[in-house]
Design an enzyme around this catalytic site. Structure first.
Site, PDB file in Angstrom:
ATOM      1  N   SER A 141       0.842  -1.190   0.000  1.00 55.97           N
ATOM      2  CA  SER A 141       0.000   0.000   0.000  1.00 55.97           C
ATOM      3  C   SER A 141       0.878   1.242   0.000  1.00 55.97           C
ATOM      4  O   SER A 141       1.976   1.230   0.580  1.00 55.97           O
ATOM      5  CB  SER A 141      -0.903   0.022   1.240  1.00 55.97           C
ATOM      6  OG  SER A 141      -1.555   1.265   1.385  1.00 55.97           O
ATOM      7  N   TYR A 155      -1.763  -0.761  10.307  1.00 59.78           N
ATOM      8  CA  TYR A 155      -1.850  -1.272   8.934  1.00 59.78           C
ATOM      9  C   TYR A 155      -0.684  -0.771   8.096  1.00 59.78           C
ATOM     10  O   TYR A 155      -0.021  -1.549   7.386  1.00 59.78           O
ATOM     11  CB  TYR A 155      -3.177  -0.825   8.323  1.00 59.78           C
ATOM     12  CG  TYR A 155      -3.292  -0.979   6.826  1.00 59.78           C
ATOM     13  CD1 TYR A 155      -3.624  -2.209   6.273  1.00 59.78           C
ATOM     14  CD2 TYR A 155      -3.092   0.103   5.976  1.00 59.78           C
ATOM     15  CE1 TYR A 155      -3.747  -2.360   4.895  1.00 59.78           C
ATOM     16  CE2 TYR A 155      -3.213  -0.026   4.610  1.00 59.78           C
ATOM     17  CZ  TYR A 155      -3.538  -1.269   4.066  1.00 59.78           C
ATOM     18  OH  TYR A 155      -3.651  -1.397   2.703  1.00 59.78           O
TER      19      TYR A 155
END
Length: 263
Positions: A141, A155
């Site tokens: 990401s 995350y």
């Protein structure tokens, strides 16, 4: 938004495992490989949501037992794996910054976004190495570089670890014939993105719309003017797994509409 022309023989004979393949970009990735002629296996914690043309294994990949179940199924059903794609990921931690995250939150984010890939690689890469051929794609990401501190710190940290692990892995197994690459999406139109907006709204007392704008502000906007579609991410993954990308290895490929503001 499937590409207008897909070669139905591009992945003929290829055996593909995709994690997180029942929703969002993972489902689009499964469908793209199936459309290209591959035999595809994926997994779901509850055993539902199987994309057409793929085989589904009920397995919780945040556990060692679930990873082993998928790996054994891949060897039994497919007879081996040629392409391994880790799309599984996401965040379920509450908003509120670092102080709101307990050890359990951190552990859950690492199990989902890092250890699932590490464990499955450990189970399935040896058979690729023994053949001297294979392709691995880890979906990370852009938050590894642009973390949203209010809502996705754990995350983002897990995805940063996944990206670094991927680079180390590429150096180790590239000389043995197995390519490793990373795909780092920005914002994607998915159910998970909607859930994140709802979670931020709940923690701030706002609405999903104000949450969406707060995320856009934190990211600095998307120059392209829109998030990516799951099918666009899937197409990049398919390219990296294909023979067209036979010299691409050990690299991170960003698909974020220009969100990251630096080179």
């Amino acid at each position: 938004m499937m590409p207008a022309r897909i070669d139905p023989l591009e992945f003929q004979g290829r055996r593909v495992v995709v994690t997180g393949g029942t929703k969002g970009a993972g489902r689009a990735t499964v469908e793209r490989f199936v459309a290209g002629g591959a035999r595809v296996l994926t997994a779901a914690r509850n055993g539902v949501g199987n994309p057409a043309g793929a085989r589904l294994v009920e397995a919780d990949l945040t556990t060692s037992e679930g990873v082993l179940r998928l790996a054994e199924a891949a060897m039994e059903i497919l007879g081996g794996v040629d392409v391994l794609v880790h799309v599984l990921g996401g965040s379920a931690s509450p908003g509120g910054g670092f102080a709101a995250l307990t050890d359990d939150h951190w552990r859950a984010e690492l199990d989902l976004n890092l250890f699932a890939a590490v464990r499955l690689d450990r189970a399935l890469l040896p058979q690729m190495i023994s053949r001297g051929n294979g392709a691995v794609i880890h979906v990370s990401s852009i938050q590894r570089r642009l973390p949203l501190h209010d809502s996705t710190t754990a995350y983002a940290a897990a995805k940063a670890a996944l990206t670094t692990y991927s680079k180390a892995l590429s150096k180790e197994i590239g000389p043995k014939g197995v390519r490793v690459n990373v795909v780092s999406p920005g914002w994607i139109y998915t159910e998970a993105a909607d859930a994140l907006m709802a979670r931020i709204a709940a923690s701030t007392g706002g609405t999903p719309e104000t949450a969406r704008q707060s995320v856009l502000n934190a990211l600095g906007g998307i120059p392209l003017g829109r998030p990516a579609q799951p099918e666009e991410v899937a197409e990049l993954i398919a390219f990296l797994a294909s023979d067209r990308a036979s010299a691409i290895h050990g690299a991170e490929h960003v698909i974020d509409g220009g969100t990251i503001p630096t080179v």
